[in-house]
Write a protein that holds these residues in place. Structure first.
Motif, PDB file in Angstrom:
ATOM      1  N   ILE A  42      50.072  38.122 -24.165  1.00  0.00           N
ATOM      2  CA  ILE A  42      49.333  39.525 -24.324  1.00  0.00           C
ATOM      3  C   ILE A  42      48.466  39.461 -24.361  1.00  0.00           C
ATOM      4  CG2 ILE A  42      49.964  41.587 -25.532  1.00  0.00           C
ATOM      5  CD1 ILE A  42      52.836  40.635 -26.172  1.00  0.00           C
ATOM      6  N   GLU A  83      55.895  54.092 -15.270  1.00  0.00           N
ATOM      7  CA  GLU A  83      54.041  54.269 -15.917  1.00  0.00           C
ATOM      8  C   GLU A  83      54.306  53.146 -16.208  1.00  0.00           C
ATOM      9  OE1 GLU A  83      53.825  57.772 -18.191  1.00  0.00           O
ATOM     10  OE2 GLU A  83      52.660  57.945 -15.933  1.00  0.00           O
ATOM     11  N   SER A  84      54.525  52.929 -17.081  1.00  0.00           N
ATOM     12  CA  SER A  84      54.024  52.163 -18.283  1.00  0.00           C
ATOM     13  C   SER A  84      53.246  50.589 -18.101  1.00  0.00           C
ATOM     14  CB  SER A  84      54.653  51.576 -19.590  1.00  0.00           C
ATOM     15  OG  SER A  84      56.400  50.956 -19.047  1.00  0.00           O
ATOM     16  N   SER A  85      54.168  50.155 -16.984  1.00  0.00           N
ATOM     17  CA  SER A  85      53.493  49.104 -16.222  1.00  0.00           C
ATOM     18  C   SER A  85      51.987  48.909 -14.986  1.00  0.00           C
ATOM     19  CB  SER A  85      54.523  48.345 -15.392  1.00  0.00           C
ATOM     20  OG  SER A  85      53.760  47.593 -14.650  1.00  0.00           O
ATOM     21  N   VAL A  89      51.567  46.400 -29.429  1.00  0.00           N
ATOM     22  CA  VAL A  89      51.004  44.616 -29.760  1.00  0.00           C
ATOM     23  C   VAL A  89      50.169  45.244 -30.666  1.00  0.00           C
ATOM     24  CG1 VAL A  89      49.724  44.421 -28.415  1.00  0.00           C
ATOM     25  CG2 VAL A  89      50.489  42.420 -29.913  1.00  0.00           C
ATOM     26  N   PHE A 145      46.406  55.021 -21.220  1.00  0.00           N
ATOM     27  CA  PHE A 145      47.828  56.029 -21.444  1.00  0.00           C
ATOM     28  C   PHE A 145      48.118  56.847 -22.806  1.00  0.00           C
ATOM     29  CE2 PHE A 145      52.040  56.179 -19.926  1.00  0.00           C
ATOM     30  CZ  PHE A 145      52.838  55.980 -21.542  1.00  0.00           C
ATOM     31  N   ALA A 173      51.715  46.891 -25.252  1.00  0.00           N
ATOM     32  CA  ALA A 173      51.172  45.772 -23.678  1.00  0.00           C
ATOM     33  C   ALA A 173      52.569  46.186 -22.428  1.00  0.00           C
ATOM     34  CB  ALA A 173      52.405  44.580 -25.237  1.00  0.00           C
ATOM     35  N   VAL A 174      51.300  44.904 -22.008  1.00  0.00           N
ATOM     36  CA  VAL A 174      52.290  44.979 -20.542  1.00  0.00           C
ATOM     37  C   VAL A 174      53.945  45.133 -20.491  1.00  0.00           C
ATOM     38  CG1 VAL A 174      52.057  43.778 -18.209  1.00  0.00           C
ATOM     39  CG2 VAL A 174      50.329  43.878 -19.585  1.00  0.00           C
ATOM     40  N   PRO A 175      54.499  45.925 -19.637  1.00  0.00           N
ATOM     41  CA  PRO A 175      55.596  45.558 -20.652  1.00  0.00           C
ATOM     42  C   PRO A 175      56.875  44.049 -19.888  1.00  0.00           C
ATOM     43  CG  PRO A 175      55.533  47.690 -18.830  1.00  0.00           C
ATOM     44  CD  PRO A 175      54.180  46.588 -18.937  1.00  0.00           C
ATOM     45  N   GLU A 176      55.636  43.677 -18.824  1.00  0.00           N
ATOM     46  CA  GLU A 176      56.500  42.271 -18.367  1.00  0.00           C
ATOM     47  C   GLU A 176      56.475  41.158 -19.231  1.00  0.00           C
ATOM     48  OE1 GLU A 176      54.308  44.268 -16.396  1.00  0.00           O
ATOM     49  OE2 GLU A 176      55.796  44.709 -15.204  1.00  0.00           O
ATOM     50  N   SER A 177      55.252  41.890 -20.505  1.00  0.00           N
ATOM     51  CA  SER A 177      55.541  40.596 -21.163  1.00  0.00           C
ATOM     52  C   SER A 177      56.404  40.866 -22.647  1.00  0.00           C
ATOM     53  CB  SER A 177      53.984  40.844 -22.397  1.00  0.00           C
ATOM     54  OG  SER A 177      54.191  42.452 -23.023  1.00  0.00           O
ATOM     55  N   MET A 230      49.197  45.553 -11.108  1.00  0.00           N
ATOM     56  CA  MET A 230      51.002  46.082 -10.790  1.00  0.00           C
ATOM     57  C   MET A 230      50.736  46.878  -9.533  1.00  0.00           C
ATOM     58  SD  MET A 230      54.324  46.198 -10.718  1.00  0.00           S
ATOM     59  CE  MET A 230      54.291  44.972 -11.708  1.00  0.00           C
ATOM     60  N   GLU A 269      46.096  38.764 -22.301  1.00  0.00           N
ATOM     61  CA  GLU A 269      45.037  37.984 -21.238  1.00  0.00           C
ATOM     62  C   GLU A 269      46.185  38.059 -20.114  1.00  0.00           C
ATOM     63  OE1 GLU A 269      44.700  34.549 -23.334  1.00  0.00           O
ATOM     64  OE2 GLU A 269      43.817  35.155 -24.909  1.00  0.00           O
ATOM     65  N   ASP A 270      46.934  37.704 -20.376  1.00  0.00           N
ATOM     66  CA  ASP A 270      48.436  37.655 -18.578  1.00  0.00           C
ATOM     67  C   ASP A 270      48.679  39.680 -18.462  1.00  0.00           C
ATOM     68  OD1 ASP A 270      47.901  35.361 -19.428  1.00  0.00           O
ATOM     69  OD2 ASP A 270      49.712  35.261 -19.674  1.00  0.00           O
ATOM     70  N   PHE A 271      48.042  39.173 -17.156  1.00  0.00           N
ATOM     71  CA  PHE A 271      48.713  40.887 -16.381  1.00  0.00           C
ATOM     72  C   PHE A 271      49.215  40.375 -15.368  1.00  0.00           C
ATOM     73  CE2 PHE A 271      45.372  41.834 -19.274  1.00  0.00           C
ATOM     74  CZ  PHE A 271      45.563  42.997 -19.645  1.00  0.00           C
ATOM     75  N   LEU A 284      50.206  51.818 -15.561  1.00  0.00           N
ATOM     76  CA  LEU A 284      49.332  52.190 -16.064  1.00  0.00           C
ATOM     77  C   LEU A 284      48.524  50.936 -16.801  1.00  0.00           C
ATOM     78  CD1 LEU A 284      50.421  55.584 -17.729  1.00  0.00           C
ATOM     79  CD2 LEU A 284      48.513  54.720 -15.905  1.00  0.00           C
ATOM     80  N   ILE A 285      48.976  50.030 -17.412  1.00  0.00           N
ATOM     81  CA  ILE A 285      48.802  49.245 -18.297  1.00  0.00           C
ATOM     82  C   ILE A 285      48.609  47.342 -17.627  1.00  0.00           C
ATOM     83  CG2 ILE A 285      49.494  47.851 -20.302  1.00  0.00           C
ATOM     84  CD1 ILE A 285      51.184  50.047 -21.660  1.00  0.00           C
ATOM     85  N   ASN A 286      49.338  47.323 -17.083  1.00  0.00           N
ATOM     86  CA  ASN A 286      48.881  45.654 -15.682  1.00  0.00           C
ATOM     87  C   ASN A 286      48.334  46.954 -14.785  1.00  0.00           C
ATOM     88  OD1 ASN A 286      49.461  43.651 -14.697  1.00  0.00           O
ATOM     89  ND2 ASN A 286      51.606  43.463 -14.819  1.00  0.00           N
ATOM     90  N   SER A 333      44.694  47.758 -22.594  1.00  0.00           N
ATOM     91  CA  SER A 333      45.061  47.521 -21.308  1.00  0.00           C
ATOM     92  C   SER A 333      44.881  48.849 -20.949  1.00  0.00           C
ATOM     93  CB  SER A 333      46.337  47.041 -21.026  1.00  0.00           C
ATOM     94  OG  SER A 333      47.218  46.894 -22.506  1.00  0.00           O
ATOM     95  N   SER A 334      45.351  50.009 -21.825  1.00  0.00           N
ATOM     96  CA  SER A 334      45.336  50.693 -20.867  1.00  0.00           C
ATOM     97  C   SER A 334      44.549  52.520 -21.914  1.00  0.00           C
ATOM     98  CB  SER A 334      46.150  51.671 -20.314  1.00  0.00           C
ATOM     99  OG  SER A 334      46.555  52.616 -20.958  1.00  0.00           O
TER     100      SER A 334
END
Lengths: 487, 1018
Positions: free
Chosen positions: A178, A472-474, B746, B797, B737-741, A481, A180-182, A476-478, B794-795
């Protein structure tokens, strides 16, 4: 006095490390959880628990309710309206910021992460190789299933572009770091290739694993149902020969089709039907045997002892579907469907109107994932699409004749045959989560007539609305994406 | 001044010369300052009961002949400004040496510098510490906790109050200490100061990073103010520690400032007993003005017309045009406040004791809501020459009832609360029900039992060395009990259940939430002090261990056959049980060293090492320290100016931390109880990841720079000005956190920011005579927050309703959104200005997102402070008034109060909605009511300037005359009137019949409480 204080200081200094070492009470750290084989089994079982919850959530009715198998029965006030949980989806008005399926997306990756945690640590622990293989095989199969399911919901079909180079999904094969990886979305071709690889590897591990001690077998991934699922994936990938090969294996190795005389009674009973290959068991309280939730929560009609309706769960059967059955079809109101009269507000006041509900799911039923009938239908479709029409008809008629021994057997071919197979699929697998996906992968339009109360009852293929928006959560944060077209 | 003194002197001398001619006793003597044994000139010596007397000469000598008989019984009264008055009986003496003790006024005030027993004279304390002593504190205020009573009294201290009794306030010392959470359910490190009572850290009441226990939502826990444990009348002093040299001794927990509360000690003294009784009334101030029934009907009719209905149909759809229900009026009445207090103290042999009991009952304005607080304290004190022991036991019990909570959702005014049978009408659904039924049928009660126990022991080994120990326990046991009755809509959930073959609707919800807190603390300190000629040194070294265990439990019962408030969980068809335990332990070493030369040059240093279980065992200890210098310029020769009483320059720099982030945050956790049923999938045991690991999570640090000047002049003015700059790094926040995680949030170190500002305080004794005293205290603080960097986050948001975002260069308390221009006169649509272009609300809603937001305001004020004036007349009357003010600061009001879209069909709106666009050319505030309008909650349309002056408190006290008290055989007696929240002045006024900031600032209005009371001491 002085000595007393010095004593206290010394005492606390000596025991300092213990004093600061606090383990959670209701929780357990990842390191500790995954330090034993037993911990891995518990973690795998946790993944199953969440998987069941996910699969029996709104996701369970998505494909049927969206594509016209469902008509919404009146609520307690007698008003016929779309289930608010599903309304924006039904209207094809899902939004990135407010998607009914946001939690489906997020929860899927939660389970994927849980699986990847297991797979990343299991090699380092002590335990018999065969036991580890059993865990790995199930974990891989579940990972493939979850990703394949995300592909069905969030991407256009395989043949949307000529080499399936359009946007696929994020495919995680190990836990993400978390911050680090996007991760980025792969193409559909790449995503499906990974699904296939995971299933194949799972089948390998099942071949060298110890037996699963848990019963019933159909509640868990095993070699047979993994092959069945792979046969389905090949259908989605349009690899017809592979699909034929896998479904043939399952038909050969697996249970017989549930015979006609037992079919209705087995559906009505809460045990999995005899031809089931994979079914997710409902959460049952160990103490009093009550079921916390089951897929019947969409289809049930609760009546009191005098047969008065207390509550109906609103996902009734549309005429679009029920008119596809002939009268003596066991899957119609003469068997699997049941009609209730429900108080409905109409322009001329309150009326008791008939609504038909499926009886496949009783209040203690699990969520069916795959069963032997689908193997025949998968194979029939693959045969038909590779020009082996006689074999296709044979498989199709196995399903048709079981439901109705007096069914008219036409000798059809070409696109008519394919369409008839798809129609039979709609009849046989109704409410088991197929219709929308089957239409989509065959590039067919969505047509909803009975029970559709909104303006947009039809969606022609191709259309961006054949997929849901990435939440949206992805977005905006990733930072890597990419949103689906049209959202 | 000198002239007056000489005149008096000569006059008195002449009087004494005249008296020589009569028979009497000649007396003489010298008066000294008790502190430095220097003689005091100009001391008045008066023969008690007469106006005759003498004045000391320049050498402190006096002569006088006493003639009044009997001579031995006469008493001499020695009076001198700034010193305690002394009375001496003549007996048979004729020569006197008198030592007058200086009054401990502010200059000589003793400041509590740490909770480890260290004190300093104010002029010798280098750290930035504001201290509020009991004599400056009006504990007759009708507030339930001390934090609300000290608003405006100290610079740099800001209290963000609320209108709900018993709930926590936000205390900001020099601005907000950590990032604002971007999402309602995210929890960051604590933003509250560390509150320490008699050496023991008070446990905070907070939510956890767990869906069920984050305090959110309808079934969440209501957090209560931990200060409700502390009886205000028991408080001796409150010290607010602000800069690094003051707070570094608190290391990893001191970043947000520290508040030290010291309660009154039990000392050896004669028996006294005081009793007080206070009562009064509360009424709401500035309530929101809603639409009346007919007004609402007319708006709603327009709404339906605009959604396509014919005027006739619309008129019917809009419901009754006659019913006019004032829901606020029906659910509120005059509140009654009472408080009784009894305390006594005395001693048995060498053991001093002190006991205090108080009962506060606030029968709130909201019908059925009530706040009761029983508090007490028992103190035992023993002191001999070398050994001192103080034991304090502070039990408290708070009962809060608040079933009446629906003020935030005003129901339509044109429906009746009763049906045709006179029963409660069934109104609303889900959260909302008929408010009258809800307050009668539902239950919402919390009972909190608290025990705070502290034991302070100290022993002087010799002149230089001493040791002390503080042992404390802070225990809380809270039970919150809610029942949502199925007799109204709040308890009517869908579904059904079956008992003995009978099917019942799934009505009635019971929610029991327990919180159990056990905190133990042990500190042990060794201290040293010595003087080598002009050099003074003192210091201490200590060890502290603290353990906190918080267990929260939640029982949700659903499905009741009988809808009775007192239903137990056992009556429910189904009960869900959840629990969460948080354990934290910390061990620390700390040291502080002070040095001065000639009481002119001061240095103070401190250092602390902390280890905390919150970070797991692997993270290294945190070291925090500070160094501070003080230079008393007024002691230098070149500054020997009469007008300057005291002038000092101070500077300090150092660090502190913030580790109050809850437990196990860095670990990465599995939940072992992942379902509400007793097992996982297919009866197997099951675990599932619940908390994301972050092995890199590290300590949050706060580097504080402070510099200031203390300046006392003309014997009556005391002025302090300070500049500070706090840089906060490695801020810990819960971030998305990135939801894909596989995780949604976090804990991470997410960036840095700074708070910088200026504080000024002026106190003055403008008039100080026997008959009239007038003093004025004024303070002003300015704080500016800037985000310096953002990492790992990360954002930006955030949901629009919270209107917050984190961006470098802006304030963390900034309010983000769109600039609203007004209503387009052409079509009645809202217009917004984005990047200097005008857009309609619809366009903004569809095309823009949080990246198009700009700063439209700031939640915290730019400048804030307070003013307190005290008058005293004829020693018997005293009057004090306190004002607090804010300049700048904005409030984003909930747009739901003023929506012209479908919301208007199911709830009442504020009267401002009456101003709506009707035809082209109209300029008004709102669009015409109609369905399907875009919703933009965070725009300047709903933003109000919170600049205001508040008349916070007025107290009038009358002390009964000495003779009357004596004849009543009392020790003291006084009568008082106390008024809180008298009113506001806002820079942005409100139009009559419409709402402005005054009304909209609080969804439920604040109370004005006026009480009267009496104190009697025996």
């Amino acid at each position: 006095m002085k000595k007393g204080i010095l004593f206290c200081i010394c005492f606390i200094l000596l025991s300092c490390d213990d004093f600061l070492d606090r383990e959670p009470v209701e929780q357990i750290s990842i390191d500790q959880q995954l330090s034993t084989l037993e911990g891995h089994f518990d973690a795998l079982n946790g993944a199953y628990t969440e998987f069941e919850e996910l699969y029996s959530s709104l996701r369970f009715i998505y494909a049927d309710a969206l594509a016209g198998n469902v008509k919404f029965a009146p609520n307690n006030q007698g008003i016929q309206s779309i289930d608010p949980r599903f309304e924006a989806t039904y209207r094809f008005e899902e939004q990135e910021s407010d998607s009914n399926f946001a939690s489906f997306y997020v929860d899927s990756y939660q389970i994927i992460n849980a699986i990847n945690l297991i797979l990343s640590r299991i090699d380092a622990i002590d335990g018999a190789e065969a036991d580890k293989n059993l865990i790995k095989a199930q974990a891989l199969a579940m990972r493939a299933f979850l990703h394949a399911d995300l592909l069905r919901v969030y991407t256009q079909p395989y043949n949307f572009t000529s080499n399936a180079s359009h946007l696929g999904i994020v495919y995680n094969t190990e836990p993400l770091q978390i911050g680090e990886d996007f991760p980025s979305r792969l193409t559909v071709a790449e995503s499906y290739a990974l699904v296939e690889a995971d299933y194949l590897q799972a089948i390998d591990f099942f071949g060298n694993s110890s037996d699963n001690a848990n019963q019933p077998e159909v509640f868990y991934f095993n070699e047979l149902n993994t092959k069945a699922l792979l046969s389905r994936v090949y259908l989605y990938m349009q690899q017809w020969d592979n699909s034929i090969r896998l479904s043939s294996q399952v038909i050969e190795e697996g249970p017989d089709l549930t015979p006609r005389n037992l079919l209705v009674s087995q559906w009505l009973d809460f045990n999995p039907i005899s031809e089931a290959l994979l079914e997710l068991g409902p959460p049952i309280d160990q103490n009093d045997g009550t079921v916390r939730s089951s897929v019947s929560t969409y289809f049930q009609v609760i009546t009191d002892s005098d047969d008065n309706i207390i509550e109906n769960k609103r996902y009734s059967t549309s005429n679009d579907l029920s008119s596809l059955y002939t009268n003596d079809d066991i899957r119609s109101t003469s068997g699997l469907l049941k009609t209730y009269f429900i108080s409905t507000q109409t322009s001329s006041g309150t009326e008791e109107l008939p609504f038909t509900f499926t009886q496949k799911f009783s209040d203690r039923d699990g969520a069916i994932v795959i069963r032997q009938s689908e193997m025949f239908l998968n194979r029939a479709e693959a045969f038909a699409k590779t020009g082996r029409e006689n074999e296709a008809l044979n498989d199709l008629n196995r399903i048709k004749l079981r439901a109705n021994p007096d069914a008219e057997l036409n000798s059809i071919s070409g696109q008519d045959l394919i369409d008839e197979i798809l129609l039979e699929r709609r009849r046989e697998l109704a409410f088991e989560g197929h219709l929308f996906f089957d239409l989509k992968r065959n590039n067919k339009d969505i047509i909803r007539e009975d029970g559709c109360t909104i303006n947009l009852c039809r969606l022609d293929y191709p259309n961006p609305r054949f997929v849901l928006p990435i939440p949206e959560s992805s977005i905006l944060i990733n930072q890597n994406m990419i949103q689906n077209e049209g959202y | 001044m000198k002239l007056v003194r000489l005149l008096t002197l000569s006059l008195l001398l002449s009087i004494s010369w005249i008296s020589l001619s009569q028979t009497g006793r000649d007396i003489s003597g010298v008066v000294y300052n008790a502190k430095d044994s220097l003689s005091l000139p100009g001391v008045n010596i008066i023969l008690k009961g007469t106006r005759a007397g003498a004045v000391t000469d320049l050498n402190g000598r006096f002569n006088y002949t006493v003639k009044r008989q009997p001579i031995s019984d006469q008493q001499l009264v020695f009076k001198y400004i700034g010193y305690e008055t002394q009375t001496i009986q003549l007996t048979n003496k004729s020569n006197f040496e008198v030592y007058l003790v200086p009054k401990t006024d502010d200059l000589e005030e003793v400041i509590i510098t740490t909770s480890y027993g260290t004190t300093k004279l104010k002029e010798e304390a280098v750290g930035s510490i504001s201290q509020i002593n009991d004599r400056d504190l009006n504990v007759d205020q009708s507030y339930e906790t001390i934090d609300k009573m000290i608003e405006g009294l100290a610079p740099g201290l800001q209290i963000e109050g609320n209108s709900q009794l018993g709930t926590s306030t936000r205390i900001n010392i020099r601005g907000q200490g950590t990032f604002s959470p971007l999402d309602g359910n995210l929890l960051n490190a604590s933003a509250q100061p560390l509150i320490i009572v008699d050496g023991v850290i008070l446990s905070e009441e907070n939510g956890f990073d767990d869906q069920l226990f984050d305090g959110g939502g309808r079934f969440g826990e209501q957090f209560l103010n931990p200060l409700s444990k502390i009886p205000p009348e028991d408080i001796k002093s409150i010290s607010i520690l602000k800069d690094a040299s003051a707070v570094s001794i608190y290391g990893a927990d001191g970043a947000n400032g520290v508040i030290l509360i010291t309660t009154k000690k039990a000392t050896k003294k004669d028996f006294t007993l005081t009793f007080s009784q206070q009562a009064g009334f509360s009424e709401p101030i500035n309530p929101i003005q809603y639409l009346s029934g007919p007004q609402y009907h007319s708006i709603l009719t327009d709404y339906f017309i605009n959604s396509g209905e014919s005027p006739e149909d619309a008129n019917v759809s809009a419901g009754s045009d006659v019913i006019n229900t004032d829901w606020f009026d029906l659910t509120n009445e005059t509140g009654v406040f009472t408080r009784s207090q009894l305390n006594f103290s005395g001693s048995i042999g060498e053991l001093g004791y002190r006991a205090n009991m108080s009962y506060l009952n606030n029968d709130e304005v909201q019908i059925e809501n009530r706040y009761e607080n029983f508090r007490g304290s028992i103190g035992l004190g023993y002191s001999s020459q070398k050994f001192e022991a103080n034991l304090r036991f502070i039990p408290s019990y708070v009962i809060k009832n608040n079933p009446n909570t629906l003020f935030s959702f005003p129901l339509p005014p044109n429906i009746s609360p009763f049906d045709e049978n006179g029963d409660f009408a069934i109104i609303g659904e889900g959260l909302i029900g008929n408010p009258l039924a809800v307050l009668e049928q539902n239950k919402s009660e919390s009972r909190t039992l608290g025990f705070l126990t502290t034991l302070n022991l100290s022993y002087d080994i010799n002149e230089q060395w001493s040791v002390s120990t503080i042992i404390g326990a802070d225990l809380t046991d809270k039970k919150q009990d809610n029942f949502f009755s199925g007799n109204n809509a709040t308890g009517r959930l869908s579904g059904s259940f079956e008992v003995d073959g009978v099917t019942y609707p799934n009505w009635g919800r019971k929610l029991v939430q327990n919180r159990n807190v056990n905190t133990y603390q042990f500190s042990s300190i060794i201290s040293y002090k010595n003087q080598f000629g002009d050099h003074s040194v003192d210091g201490m070294f200590g060890f502290e261990a603290r353990e906190e265990r918080i267990k929260v439990e939640r029982f949700l019962g659903s499905g009741y056959i009988i809808q009775n408030q007192n239903n137990g969980l056992e009556d429910a068809f189904e009960v869900n049980i959840n629990a969460f335990t948080s354990e934290n332990a910390r061990s620390s070493f700390f040291t502080q060293l002070n040095y001065d030369y000639l009481k002119t040059y001061f240095i103070t240093t401190s250092l602390r090492e902390d280890k905390s279980s919150a970070f797991g065992g692997d993270i290294d200890a945190a070291y925090n320290g500070a160094v501070g210098f003080g230079w008393v310029l007024s002691k230098e020769k070149f500054m020997d100016v009469d007008a300057i009483d005291f002038l000092r320059y101070r500077i300090s720099y150092g660090s502190s931390g913030n580790s109050r982030i809850g437990s196990y945050r860095a670990r990465g956790l599995y939940n072992t109880n992942i379902t509400s049923v007793n097992n996982g999938y297919n009866f197997g045991s099951a675990t599932f990841p619940s908390t994301a690991p972050n092995p890199d999570l590290g300590w949050e640090r706060n580097f504080k720079f402070n510099t200031g000047i203390d300046f006392n002049f003309l014997k009556r003015f005391k002025f302090t000005v300070e500049f500070y700059r706090d840089k906060i790094t490695n801020i810990i926040s819960s971030t998305n956190a990135v939801p894909e995680s596989g995780f949604t949030t976090v804990q991470a170190n997410t960036g840095s920011m700074e708070n910088k500002g200026l504080e000024m305080a002026l106190s003055s004794e403008i008039i100080n005579t026997e008959q009239l005293k007038f003093d004025l205290n004024f303070n002003v603080s300015k704080n500016e927050n800037t985000i310096l960097s953002i990492e790992n986050l990360s954002s930006e948001f955030s949901v629009a309703q919270r209107a917050s975002a984190l961006r470098v260069g802006e304030s963390t308390t900034a309010i983000w959104g769109y600039r609203w221009v007004g209503i387009d006169p052409a079509n009645g649509q809202n217009l917004y200005r984005v990047d200097n272009q005008l857009y309609s609300g619809e366009y903004v809603g569809n095309n823009f997102d949080s990246s198009n937001w700009e700063v439209i305001g700031d939640r915290l004020p730019e400048i804030y402070g307070g003013l307190q004036a005290n008058f005293q007349l004829f020693k018997q009357w005293s009057l004090s008034a306190r004002f607090v003010y804010n300049i700048g600061g904005d409030i984003l009001v909930d747009q739901d109060f003023e929506r012209t879209d479908q919301q208007v069909t199911n709830r009442n709106m504020i009267s401002n909605i009456l101003d709506y666009w009707q035809e082209p050319g109209d300029t008004s505030r709102n669009s015409k009511p109609g369905p399907g309008q875009p919703i933009i909650p965070n725009s300047t349309k709903y933003l109000y300037d919170n600049t205001h002056v508040k008349f916070q408190n007025l107290r009038l006290n009358y002390k009964l005359g000495d003779k009357l008290i004596e004849s009543l055989k009392l020790n003291t007696a006084n009568i008082f009137i106390n008024a809180d929240n008298l009113g506001y002045w806002y820079r942005e006024g409100s139009r009559s019949d419409r709402n402005g900031i005054a009304e909209l600032r609080f969804q439920y209005p604040e109370m004005r409480t006026i009480t009267a009371g009496i104190n009697i001491g025996i």
